[in-house]
Design an enzyme around this catalytic site. Structure first.
Site, PDB file in Angstrom:
ATOM      1  N   ALA A   9      51.309  81.080  66.423  1.00  0.00           N
ATOM      2  CA  ALA A   9      52.641  81.161  65.825  1.00  0.00           C
ATOM      3  C   ALA A   9      52.786  80.119  64.708  1.00  0.00           C
ATOM      4  CB  ALA A   9      53.702  80.939  66.899  1.00  0.00           C
ATOM      5  N   GLY A  62      52.309  82.844  62.737  1.00  0.00           N
ATOM      6  CA  GLY A  62      51.588  84.090  62.526  1.00  0.00           C
ATOM      7  C   GLY A  62      50.998  84.346  61.164  1.00  0.00           C
ATOM      8  N   GLY A  63      51.108  83.422  60.221  1.00  0.00           N
ATOM      9  CA  GLY A  63      50.545  83.656  58.897  1.00  0.00           C
ATOM     10  C   GLY A  63      49.051  83.912  58.947  1.00  0.00           C
ATOM     11  N   CYS A  91      47.564  70.344  60.086  1.00  0.00           N
ATOM     12  CA  CYS A  91      48.376  70.092  58.887  1.00  0.00           C
ATOM     13  C   CYS A  91      48.831  68.630  58.896  1.00  0.00           C
ATOM     14  CB  CYS A  91      49.566  71.048  58.814  1.00  0.00           C
ATOM     15  SG  CYS A  91      50.637  71.053  60.263  1.00  0.00           S
TER      16      CYS A  91
END
Length: 417
Positions: free
Chosen positions: A237, A239-240, A351
């Site tokens: 999630a 979901g990209g 990230c």
């Protein structure tokens, strides 16, 4: 008095209070059914969020502007109303409307009404060129110091300069789908400088694209899925990456621990006409029926690479969560390596700008797993200097600074022998 935009501005002050005083993330404050945005129209909700995010990007500058005009620090609601007004003035807002709205917000407060005159007097003294000559906002000490050590002061200053601006919107495109006009980045993402309402953009309803930062989109390009391969997307999630994998023709299994967040993945898959098997489970407990050809792990992390889009993060974190996150990332990477076939590949990414969540994880994994090796795959549009000596990809917000930057990421492709 009913000042224009008063509801949105008052809600923005409430959002600032939720972040700065209550330690809520902006996402939590926005989602709170009883929170600052309760009862607002969609347009007012959007405006309140924009104003609050802009103010969070300029808190230090606002306080420097206000300090000479305040004998002592006012109550938090009053100070946040002042900060919001100063930010609006710096953005070119009409002084009359901005000042009147701030005064009215403070006047209506149960505990702040008597300070409306102070707000009026202070804001009347704010200069026209509000932030001229003031340095951009610095990251907190717990984050800034290790980044200076890792990348140098000039690089950190460049990162902070990018974080001070409103980020553009990046889209990943479905082949043959409708899309709005924008700048095609060297890596293939589409960038929009001023997107407006996302759901109103061409191609949204027909599933021609999905929102995904250009940096995040590189993890799937590094994995390089092939049609027909069985691919696992861990911590999938929102979901990209799942949609990127599905668009490649791979047979995708997406796993995430959050049911509500996986609901969003299902909605986006339906909108784009793509398919994947969705599993709501804890990746540390879940076991697949058979090994996969490839695994993508976007591990939970400090998210320090996303401050340009989430300026609330420096105010709700203090670095104390890092040891637990680093341990979790290592456990999840070990788990991912156990899910892949011999000779298969795993892309690990976070990230984060902090080396212990990236380069450090790579070094530790190579020590733990005999025969594990790094495989560097050239990716179109990626500058040579973004690669580390050990074969990982280190992305920073100041990369493409003239285009609006990108999220900070570390990612690496590992092959299990």
């Amino acid at each position: 008095m009913a000042a224009e935009g008063l509801a949105a501005r008052a809600a923005a002050v409430g959002l600032l209070g939720a972040v700065l005083s209550e330690g809520q993330s902006m996402a939590e404050a926005v989602a709170d059914a009883q929170g600052p945005l309760a009862g607002l129209t969609p347009s007012d909700k959007a405006r309140a969020q924009r104003l609050a995010l802009a103010t969070l990007r300029h808190i230090e500058q606002c306080d420097r502007v206000l300090e000479p005009h305040l004998r002592k620090s006012p109550p938090r609601e009053v100070k946040n109303a002042l900060r919001l007004a100063v930010t609006e003035l710096a953005m070119g807002g009409a002084a009359h409307g901005v000042v009147n709205a701030a005064v009215e917000i403070v006047r209506r407060g149960k505990r702040t009404g008597h300070m409306a005159g102070l707000v009026n007097a202070v804001l009347r003294q704010v200069p026209e060129a509000v932030f001229d000559g003031l340095p951009v906002q610095k990251m907190p000490r717990w984050l800034r110091q290790p980044l200076v050590h890792a990348y140098g002061r000039d690089a950190v200053a460049a990162i902070e300069a990018v974080q001070a601006g409103v980020p553009p919107l990046d889209l990943s495109l479905r082949a043959g789908g409708e899309a709005p006009e924008g700048e095609v980045l060297p890596t293939g993402s589409l960038r929009l400088a001023d997107a407006g309402q996302v759901s109103a953009l061409p191609g949204f309803a027909t599933g021609g694209w999905w929102v995904q930062d250009a940096a995040a989109a590189l993890a799937v390009r590094m994995l390089a899925p092939v049609a027909g391969e069985r691919v696992l997307d861990l911590c999938a999630a929102p979901g990209g990456k799942t949609m990127q994998l599905a668009a490649s023709g791979a047979a995708v299994t997406a796993v995430d621990i959050s049911g509500p967040r996986m609901g969003r993945v299902a909605e986006n898959l339906a909108r784009t006409g793509l398919a994947a098997e969705l599993v709501v489970a804890d990746a540390l407990q879940w076991t697949p029926d058979a090994p996969f050809d490839a695994v993508l792990l976007d591990a939970p992390c400090s998210a320090t690479g996303t401050i340009r889009r989430h300026p609330d993060l420096p105010f709700i974190k203090d670095g104390s969560e890092l040891p637990e996150l680093v341990a979790l990332q290592a456990a999840m990477l070990d788990r991912a390596l156990g899910f892949v076939k011999s000779g298969g590949r795993v892309v690990f990414c976070t990230c984060s700008l902090l080396p212990e969540e990236g380069e450090g994880q790579l070094a530790a994994a190579l020590e733990r797993h005999a025969g594990l090796r790094v495989e560097r795959l050239e990716i179109a549009g990626v500058a040579p200097e973004w690669w580390t000596e050990t074969g990982g990809l280190r992305l920073r917000p100041d990369h493409w600074a003239d285009r609006g930057g990108m999220d900070g990421f570390f990612m690496v492709r590992l092959v299990k022998r």
